[in-house]
Design a protein around this motif. Structure first.
Motif, short mmCIF file in Angstrom:
data_model
loop_
_atom_site.label_atom_id
_atom_site.label_comp_id
_atom_site.label_asym_id
_atom_site.label_seq_id
_atom_site.Cartn_x
_atom_site.Cartn_y
_atom_site.Cartn_z
N ASN A 1 -1.02 6.39 -0.02
CA ASN A 1 0.16 6.61 0.83
C ASN A 1 1.43 6.79 0.00
OD1 ASN A 1 -1.15 6.64 3.27
ND2 ASN A 1 -0.92 4.45 3.60
N VAL A 2 1.58 5.97 -1.06
CA VAL A 2 2.76 6.07 -1.93
C VAL A 2 2.80 7.43 -2.62
CG1 VAL A 2 3.83 5.17 -4.04
CG2 VAL A 2 3.03 3.58 -2.28
N ARG B 1 1.44 10.21 -1.64
CA ARG B 1 1.74 11.23 -0.63
C ARG B 1 3.23 11.30 -0.34
NH1 ARG B 1 -1.82 12.27 4.61
NH2 ARG B 1 -0.94 14.31 4.39
N LYS B 2 3.87 10.15 -0.20
CA LYS B 2 5.30 10.11 0.14
C LYS B 2 6.16 10.65 -1.00
CE LYS B 2 4.90 6.44 3.57
NZ LYS B 2 4.60 7.38 4.60
N GLY C 1 4.39 10.23 7.58
CA GLY C 1 3.04 9.80 7.97
C GLY C 1 2.67 10.24 9.38
N GLY D 1 -6.52 2.57 -3.71
CA GLY D 1 -6.50 1.90 -2.42
C GLY D 1 -5.71 2.74 -1.43
N SER D 2 -5.76 2.37 -0.16
CA SER D 2 -5.08 3.19 0.85
C SER D 2 -3.56 3.15 0.68
CB SER D 2 -5.47 2.73 2.26
OG SER D 2 -5.12 1.37 2.44
N GLN D 3 -3.02 2.01 0.23
CA GLN D 3 -1.56 1.92 0.01
C GLN D 3 -1.12 2.83 -1.14
OE1 GLN D 3 0.71 0.60 1.76
NE2 GLN D 3 -0.55 -0.55 3.19
N GLY D 4 -1.89 2.86 -2.21
CA GLY D 4 -1.56 3.71 -3.36
C GLY D 4 -1.57 5.18 -2.99
N GLU E 1 -10.37 6.40 -4.84
CA GLU E 1 -10.08 5.60 -3.65
C GLU E 1 -10.11 4.10 -3.98
OE1 GLU E 1 -11.50 5.01 0.95
OE2 GLU E 1 -12.97 5.06 -0.66
#
Length: 193
Positions: free
Chosen positions: A166-167, A169-170, A92, A161-164, A157
């Protein structure tokens, strides 16, 4: 042509391009562009990005030959770029950041957001490993996915959500990291042989 179609190659090349393009991770940028300009030309951006990628796939080697760089050297250099892109996605962090685009035209979307430096490097690197026809099929699948994401970025979006985001992406960062290591290992040997 169809006897060289290899679904494993298509899938792997598709995953590399998906991770490098990172259209899901770009949803916040796309939403910002939509808010600033009111409209994004999804079809135009997708088609132009696809054309840029296919043209570079065919002319990339010639450009490299013109400046005296072999494909294996470029593939090793590309593996480093993929490695750092993967680190950005996993940790990140931002090792390199372009200025925020001002308009939602072809320039910020098709290039460099979709078909940027990482994508170009990946294409030439993939060409050292896979059949060109399989890479083209992978490009087409990715461009279709990019188009669908551009068309429905606000819905995605809300769902993820922003957490989803991020997951996702990782996860693709880890996949990209493994591919970078494999690409490096496969091409570094030919530089010393």
């Amino acid at each position: 042509m169809f006897n060289v179609l290899d679904f494993r190659e298509i899938f792997t090349a598709g995953m590399v391009l998906f991770a490098v393009i990172d259209i899901v991770g770009s949803i916040p940028i796309i939403i910002d562009l939509r808010k600033k300009t009111g409209h994004i030309q999804s079809e135009k951006a997708s088609i132009v990005a696809g054309i840029i990628m296919i043209v570079f796939l065919f002319l990339g080697k010639e450009i490299l030959n013109l400046i005296g760089i072999d494909v294996n050297s470029f593939a090793v250099a590309g593996s480093f770029i993929l490695f750092f892109l993967a680190l950005e996605m996993i940790l990140g962090i931002s090792l390199y950041k372009d200025d925020a685009p001002e308009t939602a035209s072809i320039v910020p979307l098709a290039f460099p957001l979709i078909a940027g430096a990482g994508t170009m490097t990946s294409l030439v690197s993939l060409q050292a490993e896979y059949e060109t026809v399989n890479i083209i099929v992978a490009i087409v699948f990715n461009i279709i996915f990019v188009y669908l994401v551009l068309k429905s970025s606000s819905k995605i979006e809300k769902i993820l959500g922003s957490q989803g985001i991020n997951v996702v992406r990782k996860v693709f960062g880890v996949i990209l990291l493994a591919i970078a290591v494999k690409l490096f290992a496969a091409n570094i040997q030919s530089l010393f042989s």
